[in-house]
Design a protein around this motif. Structure first.
Motif: not given
Length: 295
Positions: A75-79
């Motif tokens: 989820k953080d990598a997507c941002k």
């Protein structure tokens, strides 16, 4: 399109901008940015999805590399990737040379012989208190390259098969005098013809109850100790992506007990993914792997 689709074709630039050193992205064998070593990691960027292979701890795509190197959950990598993508262009698509990959695999297939023709294999397994499973192959002499030099050793072979039975690669264990060869990486996976996600080395005929373990030796030990057929998925990455073939109703996952909790995490991630479609058990040894405990 999703952010996953947008990242296709941009992974080398994404990883560089996220702080992954260029030296890990050359496509050549070298140290792993996660677990170190000397000659165990290769960034293939297969299908332009940031694919990589580590002979020590598995394989994955660009998202997995961001999680393992940068500590970023998906989820953080997507941002982060969503912010990076507008600054870079899609790199020209580089198709893998399937003809060369298939030629290399076919060369090994032609050289393979029954295990009893290569005494080192039986001697190696017997030295670890293990039986010779029917799904193992062998080769009398196989080239090994290190520091620009070629040497040859006998090798134990494990054929990687997808859930539908399609062969995609060979796992090689180089041997010398009944022991692992005196080289830096005696275990190596050949470049696959396609993604090895879901694949396994089918050491024993399948049954309704099927065991899964990371290494070949671990799988053999688990089979001997628990009395069910066990397949090898080679690594924690292979464990996470494994797909059982049709007809399997119960999966027993023989996870490794790693100090980093990598093996345990992979085992329970697989269990979490499969429990709705099959009965699932997870067996973790007190320490190490089952080859250390089951004789």
């Amino acid at each position: 399109m999703s952010i996953v689709d947008d990242a296709v074709g941009r992974w080398p630039m994404i990883l560089r901008q996220m702080g992954v050193d260029e030296s890990f992205l050359t496509g050549k064998h070298g140290p792993c940015p996660v677990c170190g070593g000397k000659d165990r990691f290769r960034f293939t960027d297969y299908d332009q999805r940031g694919m990589w292979i580590c002979n020590n701890h598995g394989s994955g795509d660009g998202w997995d590399l961001l999680e393992e190197v940068c500590g970023l959950p998906f989820k953080d990598a997507c941002k982060e990737v969503e912010n990076i993508i507008p600054t870079i262009k899609t790199e020209p698509k580089k198709e893998p040379d399937i003809r060369k990959i298939k030629a290399a695999l076919n060369d090994v297939r032609r050289k393979s012989v029954p295990v009893d023709k290569v005494p080192d294999v039986g001697k190696y397994l017997a030295g670890r208190g293990l039986e010779v499973p029917p799904g193992i192959e062998a080769v009398k002499s196989l080239p090994y390259y290190e520091n620009g030099k070629e040497v040859s050793y006998p090798a134990m072979l494990g054929k990687m098969l997808l859930p539908d039975g399609t062969p995609v690669s060979y796992h090689r264990t180089y041997l010398s005098d009944g022991k692992k060869a005196p080289v830096y990486s005696p275990r190596k996976m050949m470049t696959p013809t396609q993604s090895i996600a879901g694949a396994a080395i089918r050491l024993y005929p399948a049954a309704e109850v099927l065991g899964i373990a990371e290494g070949i030796e671990t799988a053999i030990a688990a089979k001997m100790g628990f009395g069910i057929p066990v397949w090898s998925v080679v690594s924690a990455g292979g464990m996470k992506s494994f797909e059982p073939p049709e007809g399997v109703t119960e999966i027993v996952i023989f996870g490794d007990n790693d100090s980093s909790f990598t093996g345990q995490l992979a085992a329970y991630q697989l269990a979490n993914r499969l429990y709705r479609s099959a009965s699932v058990k997870v067996e973790i040894p007190p320490s190490g792997d089952w080859a250390d405990w089951v004789k």
